[in-house]
Design a protein around this motif. Structure first.
Motif, PDB file in Angstrom:
ATOM      1  N   HIS A  20      -1.128  -6.186  10.946  1.00 58.77           N
ATOM      2  CA  HIS A  20       0.308  -6.266  10.672  1.00 58.77           C
ATOM      3  C   HIS A  20       0.575  -5.468   9.404  1.00 58.77           C
ATOM      4  CE1 HIS A  20       4.348  -7.853  10.285  1.00 58.77           C
ATOM      5  NE2 HIS A  20       4.089  -7.883   8.989  1.00 58.77           N
ATOM      6  N   ILE A  21       1.623  -4.653   9.421  1.00 66.14           N
ATOM      7  CA  ILE A  21       1.939  -3.832   8.258  1.00 66.14           C
ATOM      8  C   ILE A  21       3.415  -3.970   7.901  1.00 66.14           C
ATOM      9  CG2 ILE A  21       2.392  -1.744   9.620  1.00 66.14           C
ATOM     10  CD1 ILE A  21       0.941  -0.191   7.283  1.00 66.14           C
ATOM     11  N   ASP A  22       3.688  -4.006   6.608  1.00 67.19           N
ATOM     12  CA  ASP A  22       5.044  -3.971   6.078  1.00 67.19           C
ATOM     13  C   ASP A  22       5.187  -2.695   5.273  1.00 67.19           C
ATOM     14  OD1 ASP A  22       6.130  -6.592   6.896  1.00 67.19           O
ATOM     15  OD2 ASP A  22       4.547  -7.388   5.598  1.00 67.19           O
ATOM     16  N   TYR A  23       6.186  -1.890   5.604  1.00 60.03           N
ATOM     17  CA  TYR A  23       6.463  -0.645   4.886  1.00 60.03           C
ATOM     18  C   TYR A  23       7.441  -0.973   3.757  1.00 60.03           C
ATOM     19  CZ  TYR A  23       4.351   1.297   9.046  1.00 60.03           C
ATOM     20  OH  TYR A  23       3.482   1.581  10.063  1.00 60.03           O
ATOM     21  N   LEU A  24       7.083  -0.620   2.525  1.00 60.79           N
ATOM     22  CA  LEU A  24       7.853  -1.052   1.366  1.00 60.79           C
ATOM     23  C   LEU A  24       8.523   0.064   0.587  1.00 60.79           C
ATOM     24  CD1 LEU A  24       5.227  -3.653   0.146  1.00 60.79           C
ATOM     25  CD2 LEU A  24       7.246  -4.064   1.566  1.00 60.79           C
ATOM     26  N   VAL A  64       0.090  11.616  -3.103  1.00 56.06           N
ATOM     27  CA  VAL A  64      -1.288  11.197  -2.858  1.00 56.06           C
ATOM     28  C   VAL A  64      -1.263   9.697  -2.597  1.00 56.06           C
ATOM     29  CG1 VAL A  64      -3.610  11.000  -3.818  1.00 56.06           C
ATOM     30  CG2 VAL A  64      -2.213  13.027  -4.312  1.00 56.06           C
ATOM     31  N   LEU A  65      -1.773   9.315  -1.435  1.00 58.09           N
ATOM     32  CA  LEU A  65      -1.793   7.907  -1.045  1.00 58.09           C
ATOM     33  C   LEU A  65      -3.216   7.366  -1.103  1.00 58.09           C
ATOM     34  CD1 LEU A  65       0.655   7.940   1.991  1.00 58.09           C
ATOM     35  CD2 LEU A  65       1.160   7.607  -0.436  1.00 58.09           C
ATOM     36  N   ARG A  66      -3.304   6.083  -1.411  1.00 51.37           N
ATOM     37  CA  ARG A  66      -4.600   5.386  -1.498  1.00 51.37           C
ATOM     38  C   ARG A  66      -4.460   4.066  -0.763  1.00 51.37           C
ATOM     39  NH1 ARG A  66      -7.330   1.653  -4.963  1.00 51.37           N
ATOM     40  NH2 ARG A  66      -9.425   2.384  -5.481  1.00 51.37           N
ATOM     41  N   ARG A 121      -3.768  -2.665   0.803  1.00 51.60           N
ATOM     42  CA  ARG A 121      -2.645  -2.164  -0.001  1.00 51.60           C
ATOM     43  C   ARG A 121      -2.668  -0.648   0.055  1.00 51.60           C
ATOM     44  NH1 ARG A 121      -2.673  -2.749  -5.368  1.00 51.60           N
ATOM     45  NH2 ARG A 121      -0.447  -3.037  -5.545  1.00 51.60           N
ATOM     46  N   VAL A 122      -1.545  -0.057   0.392  1.00 42.97           N
ATOM     47  CA  VAL A 122      -1.393   1.401   0.341  1.00 42.97           C
ATOM     48  C   VAL A 122      -0.492   1.689  -0.848  1.00 42.97           C
ATOM     49  CG1 VAL A 122      -0.685   3.480   1.574  1.00 42.97           C
ATOM     50  CG2 VAL A 122      -1.588   1.521   2.860  1.00 42.97           C
ATOM     51  N   ASP A 131       1.193   6.640  -8.618  1.00 47.11           N
ATOM     52  CA  ASP A 131       1.657   5.821  -9.745  1.00 47.11           C
ATOM     53  C   ASP A 131       1.360   4.341  -9.534  1.00 47.11           C
ATOM     54  OD1 ASP A 131       2.704   8.035 -11.166  1.00 47.11           O
ATOM     55  OD2 ASP A 131       4.519   7.977  -9.914  1.00 47.11           O
ATOM     56  N   ASP A 132       0.524   4.029  -8.553  1.00 46.83           N
ATOM     57  CA  ASP A 132       0.103   2.669  -8.203  1.00 46.83           C
ATOM     58  C   ASP A 132       1.264   1.796  -7.720  1.00 46.83           C
ATOM     59  OD1 ASP A 132      -2.079   0.975  -7.750  1.00 46.83           O
ATOM     60  OD2 ASP A 132      -1.667  -0.152  -9.590  1.00 46.83           O
ATOM     61  N   ARG A 133       2.313   2.434  -7.203  1.00 44.16           N
ATOM     62  CA  ARG A 133       3.403   1.679  -6.583  1.00 44.16           C
ATOM     63  C   ARG A 133       3.011   1.372  -5.145  1.00 44.16           C
ATOM     64  NH1 ARG A 133       8.139   5.769  -8.113  1.00 44.16           N
ATOM     65  NH2 ARG A 133       6.597   7.025  -7.058  1.00 44.16           N
ATOM     66  N   VAL A 134       3.299   0.153  -4.697  1.00 46.47           N
ATOM     67  CA  VAL A 134       2.919  -0.251  -3.347  1.00 46.47           C
ATOM     68  C   VAL A 134       3.848   0.417  -2.330  1.00 46.47           C
ATOM     69  CG1 VAL A 134       2.577  -2.172  -1.763  1.00 46.47           C
ATOM     70  CG2 VAL A 134       2.005  -2.439  -4.181  1.00 46.47           C
TER      71      VAL A 134
END
Length: 129
Positions: free
Chosen positions: A74-78, A86-88, A106-107, A111-114
């Motif tokens: 299950h995924i929630d797009y935020l 660049v995604l992690r 967590r994606v 800037d480490d924003r979710v």
């Protein structure tokens, strides 16, 4: 648990996703969003973000002793992202049950924003020797 030789995930490779760390129920996948990853709104396609989360959790669910088979994600797009971001995706075990592992993924952006948060359930099987 030891860290196995990570097998090549051909689909992830095709998408430009690289697994940079895995083992012990954890894994990290990284990618830079390209023009090919965009939807008609010029933001990152949700399927690409899902693929990043799926790549990370699949790597986390497999080790030398066990193989994990996904039964639910299950995924929630935020937050939207765009070309050049660049995604992690980092996956880790949230709960270990007798025959299943429940993961949290967590994606985040640079800037480490979710960007997205996902949960996954994997059946754990002993790896054939």
């Amino acid at each position: 648990m030891s860290s196995p030789q990570q097998p090549v995930d051909r689909y992830a490779k095709f998408l430009g996703i690289e697994v940079t760390g895995h083992g012990g129920g954890r894994a990290v996948a990284t990618a830079t969003v390209t023009e090919d990853h965009l939807n008609p709104h010029d933001t990152t396609h949700g399927a690409f973000v899902f693929a990043m989360a799926g790549t990370a959790v699949a790597a986390a669910a497999n080790d030398d002793e066990h193989t994990g088979v996904a039964s639910a994600i299950h995924i929630d797009y935020l937050r939207p992202t765009r070309r050049g971001d660049v995604l992690r995706a980092e996956a880790s075990i949230g709960e270990r049950l007798p025959k299943e592992d429940l993961f949290v993924i967590r994606v985040t952006d640079a800037d480490d924003r979710v960007v997205a948060r996902a949960t996954a359930r994997f059946t754990r099987r002993a790896r054939a020797r």
